[in-house]
Motif scaffolding. Structure first.
Motif, PDB file in Angstrom:
ATOM      1  N   LEU A  38       0.824  -1.208   0.000  1.00 57.10           N
ATOM      2  CA  LEU A  38       0.000   0.000   0.000  1.00 57.10           C
ATOM      3  C   LEU A  38       0.858   1.256   0.000  1.00 57.10           C
ATOM      4  N   LYS A  39       1.966   1.238   0.725  1.00 54.75           N
ATOM      5  CA  LYS A  39       2.858   2.399   0.746  1.00 54.75           C
ATOM      6  C   LYS A  39       3.437   2.672  -0.638  1.00 54.75           C
ATOM      7  N   VAL A  40       3.721   1.613  -1.384  1.00 59.78           N
ATOM      8  CA  VAL A  40       4.300   1.769  -2.719  1.00 59.78           C
ATOM      9  C   VAL A  40       3.233   2.177  -3.740  1.00 59.78           C
ATOM     10  N   HIS A  75     -11.435   6.134   1.029  1.00 58.84           N
ATOM     11  CA  HIS A  75     -12.523   5.851   0.094  1.00 58.84           C
ATOM     12  C   HIS A  75     -12.566   6.864  -1.042  1.00 58.84           C
ATOM     13  N   LEU A  76     -12.106   8.089  -0.798  1.00 61.05           N
ATOM     14  CA  LEU A  76     -12.104   9.103  -1.851  1.00 61.05           C
ATOM     15  C   LEU A  76     -11.091   8.776  -2.934  1.00 61.05           C
ATOM     16  N   THR A  77      -9.913   8.342  -2.550  1.00 67.98           N
ATOM     17  CA  THR A  77      -8.903   8.012  -3.542  1.00 67.98           C
ATOM     18  C   THR A  77      -9.193   6.674  -4.208  1.00 67.98           C
ATOM     19  N   GLU A  78      -9.741   5.733  -3.461  1.00 70.29           N
ATOM     20  CA  GLU A  78     -10.030   4.404  -4.006  1.00 70.29           C
ATOM     21  C   GLU A  78     -11.127   4.453  -5.073  1.00 70.29           C
ATOM     22  N   ARG A  79     -12.159   5.236  -4.835  1.00 68.33           N
ATOM     23  CA  ARG A  79     -13.327   5.225  -5.716  1.00 68.33           C
ATOM     24  C   ARG A  79     -13.521   6.509  -6.526  1.00 68.33           C
ATOM     25  N   GLN A  92      -8.535   5.754  -8.055  1.00 70.46           N
ATOM     26  CA  GLN A  92      -7.191   5.178  -8.026  1.00 70.46           C
ATOM     27  C   GLN A  92      -7.211   3.932  -7.142  1.00 70.46           C
ATOM     28  N   PRO A  93      -7.696   2.812  -7.691  1.00 65.43           N
ATOM     29  CA  PRO A  93      -7.823   1.605  -6.864  1.00 65.43           C
ATOM     30  C   PRO A  93      -6.468   1.055  -6.432  1.00 65.43           C
TER      31      PRO A  93
END
Length: 117
Positions: A38-40, A75-79, A92-93
């Motif tokens: 996840l960090k990468v 959730h904002l960046t994921e979806r 950005q999943p």
């Protein structure tokens, strides 16, 4: 007869504790690998604070992976989300892919542990 029962109970207790220790070791390893992934793979933004914020936390017998610095952005960046002046940001999943990889790694490590590798 009682000696046999107590010996069987003792052996099963030792085996159970060995299995629990190995399982906890596998959980910790997979959690560490997932945090690193996840960090990468997380979006960095201007200062990279979001990507650096991933942590693992032990909760009982399981591990929770969370973002300690910007939990509200996950959730904002994921979806993706709506912009202030219209339109949407691109999703950005990164969490779902890390979750899928963690599940596969956990299953593979458990299977190898059962086989004795």
């Amino acid at each position: 007869m009682q000696d046999i029962a107590s010996e069987i109970t003792k052996a099963l207790t030792e085996y159970t504790s060995e299995v629990e220790e190995k399982l906890d070791e596998i959980k910790a390893d997979v959690a560490d690998e997932t945090v690193n992934m996840l960090k990468v793979n997380s979006p960095t933004g201007r200062r990279g604070k979001y990507a650096k914020g991933w942590r693992k936390k032990k909760d009982g017998t399981s591990y929770i992976i969370h973002n300690a610095t910007d939990a509200g952005l996950t959730h904002l960046t994921e979806r993706g989300h709506a912009k202030r002046n219209g339109g949407r940001t691109q999703a950005q999943p990164h969490i779902s892919t890390a979750e899928e990889m963690a599940i596969k790694k956990f299953e593979n490590k458990i299977e190898r542990a059962i086989k004795g590798d």
